[in-house]
Write a protein that holds these residues in place. Structure first.
Motif, mmCIF file in Angstrom:
data_model
loop_
_atom_site.group_PDB
_atom_site.id
_atom_site.type_symbol
_atom_site.label_atom_id
_atom_site.label_comp_id
_atom_site.label_asym_id
_atom_site.label_seq_id
_atom_site.Cartn_x
_atom_site.Cartn_y
_atom_site.Cartn_z
ATOM 1 N N ARG A 11 0.857 -1.184 0.000
ATOM 2 C CA ARG A 11 0.000 0.000 0.000
ATOM 3 C C ARG A 11 0.891 1.230 0.000
ATOM 4 O O ARG A 11 1.568 1.513 0.989
ATOM 5 N N LEU A 12 0.872 1.966 -1.113
ATOM 6 C CA LEU A 12 1.837 3.039 -1.316
ATOM 7 C C LEU A 12 1.445 4.320 -0.587
ATOM 8 O O LEU A 12 2.293 5.168 -0.318
ATOM 9 N N VAL A 13 0.177 4.468 -0.276
ATOM 10 C CA VAL A 13 -0.301 5.688 0.382
ATOM 11 C C VAL A 13 -0.636 5.368 1.829
ATOM 12 O O VAL A 13 -1.396 4.443 2.111
ATOM 13 N N THR A 14 -0.054 6.122 2.742
ATOM 14 C CA THR A 14 -0.367 5.985 4.156
ATOM 15 C C THR A 14 -1.259 7.147 4.570
ATOM 16 O O THR A 14 -0.847 8.314 4.529
ATOM 17 N N LEU A 15 -2.490 6.839 4.953
ATOM 18 C CA LEU A 15 -3.432 7.879 5.339
ATOM 19 C C LEU A 15 -3.145 8.340 6.763
ATOM 20 O O LEU A 15 -2.632 7.581 7.588
ATOM 21 N N PRO A 16 -3.480 9.585 7.077
ATOM 22 C CA PRO A 16 -3.249 10.085 8.440
ATOM 23 C C PRO A 16 -3.964 9.222 9.478
ATOM 24 O O PRO A 16 -5.087 8.771 9.255
ATOM 25 N N SER A 17 -3.291 9.004 10.599
ATOM 26 C CA SER A 17 -3.882 8.208 11.671
ATOM 27 C C SER A 17 -3.859 9.011 12.967
ATOM 28 O O SER A 17 -3.105 9.985 13.112
ATOM 29 N N THR A 18 -4.679 8.593 13.915
ATOM 30 C CA THR A 18 -4.804 9.275 15.201
ATOM 31 C C THR A 18 -4.637 8.266 16.318
ATOM 32 O O THR A 18 -5.231 7.173 16.269
ATOM 33 N N ALA A 19 -3.856 8.624 17.314
ATOM 34 C CA ALA A 19 -3.666 7.753 18.472
ATOM 35 C C ALA A 19 -4.869 7.875 19.407
ATOM 36 O O ALA A 19 -5.555 8.906 19.430
ATOM 37 N N PRO A 20 -5.143 6.841 20.209
ATOM 38 C CA PRO A 20 -6.250 6.932 21.163
ATOM 39 C C PRO A 20 -5.915 7.907 22.285
ATOM 40 O O PRO A 20 -4.754 8.262 22.504
ATOM 41 N N SER A 21 -6.960 8.330 23.008
ATOM 42 C CA SER A 21 -6.796 9.276 24.120
ATOM 43 C C SER A 21 -7.459 8.704 25.365
ATOM 44 O O SER A 21 -8.587 9.067 25.711
ATOM 45 N N PRO A 22 -6.770 7.798 26.063
ATOM 46 C CA PRO A 22 -7.402 7.117 27.199
ATOM 47 C C PRO A 22 -7.322 7.872 28.518
ATOM 48 O O PRO A 22 -7.941 7.468 29.506
ATOM 49 N N ASP A 23 -6.568 8.962 28.573
ATOM 50 C CA ASP A 23 -6.294 9.640 29.839
ATOM 51 C C ASP A 23 -7.479 10.490 30.278
ATOM 52 O O ASP A 23 -7.786 11.516 29.663
ATOM 53 N N HIS A 24 -8.135 10.081 31.365
ATOM 54 C CA HIS A 24 -9.337 10.789 31.806
ATOM 55 C C HIS A 24 -9.020 12.127 32.477
ATOM 56 O O HIS A 24 -9.916 12.886 32.825
ATOM 57 N N THR A 25 -7.725 12.444 32.674
ATOM 58 C CA THR A 25 -7.373 13.730 33.271
ATOM 59 C C THR A 25 -7.394 14.865 32.246
ATOM 60 O O THR A 25 -7.323 16.034 32.609
ATOM 61 N N THR A 26 -7.465 14.519 30.976
ATOM 62 C CA THR A 26 -7.557 15.546 29.941
ATOM 63 C C THR A 26 -8.987 16.071 29.869
ATOM 64 O O THR A 26 -9.894 15.533 30.491
ATOM 65 N N HIS A 27 -9.176 17.103 29.075
ATOM 66 C CA HIS A 27 -10.494 17.736 29.002
ATOM 67 C C HIS A 27 -11.168 17.522 27.644
ATOM 68 O O HIS A 27 -12.095 18.249 27.301
ATOM 69 N N ILE A 28 -10.715 16.540 26.879
ATOM 70 C CA ILE A 28 -11.372 16.247 25.612
ATOM 71 C C ILE A 28 -12.741 15.623 25.889
ATOM 72 O O ILE A 28 -12.934 14.946 26.909
ATOM 73 N N PRO A 29 -13.726 15.843 25.017
ATOM 74 C CA PRO A 29 -15.086 15.363 25.305
ATOM 75 C C PRO A 29 -15.273 13.860 25.182
ATOM 76 O O PRO A 29 -16.230 13.310 25.717
ATOM 77 N N VAL A 30 -14.367 13.175 24.463
ATOM 78 C CA VAL A 30 -14.497 11.737 24.259
ATOM 79 C C VAL A 30 -13.165 11.063 24.530
ATOM 80 O O VAL A 30 -12.131 11.473 23.998
ATOM 81 N N LEU A 31 -13.173 10.026 25.353
ATOM 82 C CA LEU A 31 -11.990 9.230 25.630
ATOM 83 C C LEU A 31 -11.961 8.035 24.691
ATOM 84 O O LEU A 31 -13.011 7.573 24.239
ATOM 85 N N SER A 32 -10.765 7.515 24.407
ATOM 86 C CA SER A 32 -10.662 6.336 23.547
ATOM 87 C C SER A 32 -9.453 5.513 23.954
ATOM 88 O O SER A 32 -8.460 6.046 24.459
ATOM 89 N N LYS A 33 -9.550 4.211 23.745
ATOM 90 C CA LYS A 33 -8.418 3.326 24.034
ATOM 91 C C LYS A 33 -8.503 2.104 23.132
ATOM 92 O O LYS A 33 -9.581 1.714 22.677
ATOM 93 N N ASP A 34 -7.342 1.480 22.889
ATOM 94 C CA ASP A 34 -7.247 0.291 22.047
ATOM 95 C C ASP A 34 -7.122 -0.950 22.922
ATOM 96 O O ASP A 34 -6.391 -0.951 23.918
ATOM 97 N N ILE A 35 -7.836 -2.012 22.526
ATOM 98 C CA ILE A 35 -7.843 -3.256 23.288
ATOM 99 C C ILE A 35 -7.690 -4.412 22.304
ATOM 100 O O ILE A 35 -8.396 -4.477 21.293
ATOM 101 N N THR A 36 -6.795 -5.342 22.596
ATOM 102 C CA THR A 36 -6.577 -6.507 21.740
ATOM 103 C C THR A 36 -7.695 -7.516 21.963
ATOM 104 O O THR A 36 -8.043 -7.855 23.093
ATOM 105 N N VAL A 37 -8.255 -8.009 20.858
ATOM 106 C CA VAL A 37 -9.287 -9.049 20.906
ATOM 107 C C VAL A 37 -8.663 -10.411 20.626
ATOM 108 O O VAL A 37 -8.916 -11.383 21.345
#
Length: 300
Positions: A11-37
């Motif tokens: 795949r020659l094109v790498t699209l922009p990616s975003t890391a998760p934001s699991p830290d509840h001490t931040t003030h972003i409106p939505v938290l996110s985290k990655d979990i292995t299935v």
């Protein structure tokens, strides 16, 4: 994209990616985290939780106070993109915030390294994981009895077939219950060209040559584009709809007239209606993607 001798692609094109934001001490409106299935398949999920739900003390008790659950499948023609791709990360975060839902976005295996039905199997495995994992953000904040399968483009196709794959064994998923499927610009195909495919053959966003290549890479080897994975309207339509009716879930199909896939989506809606499936269709003019208001109403 370059074909390799071993059947994989570069795949020659790498699209922009975003890391998760699991830290509840931040003030972003939505938290996110990655979990292995499933580490053997590199199958994982990104879970999105509205911050206000996380900040409630104690967590909301009782199913009536919990948030609905959206299991989301990203687009990319089954060949590219990821749950971490910025456009899909941002979409899931926006849904979690605007709708007020727990969103589980699935990182499924891609073709051609893993041809269909591998992605469908990953969707089913994720649903089983949600039932049994005990993951806190899901078990504490999500009402799994109000689960909606959602996907964009190829993800819409995946949501439909993942739902079909569990239709005969929904009791095994309880307390998780699939209430509906939300298909956003679902990716379907077929041997014969539709009117919108001819009209928009050279579309700058999704040209016909791209959809042809994606189906060539994603479908099982030796089948054509009237295989049910590509064209559910051509084969086994009544059988599929019978399974959907037994599950009791409803459909929202959203698209737009400027989409090369438009006529396939309209045909899909007519197939559902003709077989007694409850479906709401929203097709916007031009190429705009006005979706969230319809989703929120649909999930009410």
């Amino acid at each position: 994209m370059v074909n390799n001798p071993d059947g994989s692609v570069t795949r020659l094109v790498t699209l922009p990616s975003t890391a998760p934001s699991p830290d509840h001490t931040t003030h972003i409106p939505v938290l996110s985290k990655d979990i292995t299935v499933n580490p053997d398949k590199n199958l994982w999920v990104r879970v999105f939780l509205p911050r206000e739900a996380r900040d409630s003390t104690p967590p909301a008790a009782g199913a009536a106070k919990k948030l609905p659950l959206i299991v989301y499948f990203h687009g990319g023609g089954f060949v590219i993109c990821s749950a971490a791709t910025t456009i899909f990360h941002d979409l899931c975060a926006l849904m979690a915030a605007e709708i007020g839902a727990v969103v589980v976005s699935v990182e499924y295996r891609l073709a051609p390294e893993h041809r269909l039905p591998a992605a469908y199997e990953d969707g089913v495995e994720t649903l089983k994981w949600i039932k049994s994992s005990g993951e806190a953000w899901v078990s504490e904040y999500a009402d799994v009895s109000r689960c909606y399968l959602m996907g964009s483009s190829a993800g819409g196709n995946l949501a439909y077939f993942a739902g079909l794959h569990v239709a005969d064994s929904v009791a095994d998923l309880e307390p998780l219950k699939i209430r509906g499927m939300i298909l956003h610009h679902p990716f379907f195909g077929g041997i014969h060209r539709s009117g919108s495919e001819v009209r928009l053959e050279n579309d700058g966003v999704l040209p016909l040559c791209s959809t042809d290549l994606m189906w060539e890479l994603a479908l099982p080897e030796g089948v054509d584009r009237d295989h049910e994975y590509s064209n559910p309207m051509a084969k086994n339509a009544s059988e599929h709809c019978s399974k959907i009716r037994r599950v009791g879930c409803k459909f929202l199909v959203a698209g737009c007239e400027g989409d090369l896939l438009h006529d396939r989506q309209v045909e899909f809606v007519e197939m559902l209606k003709g077989n007694g499936v409850e479906v709401e269709a929203v097709f916007e003019r031009g190429d705009c993607h006005a979706l969230f208001g319809h989703v929120k109403k649909f999930m009410a």
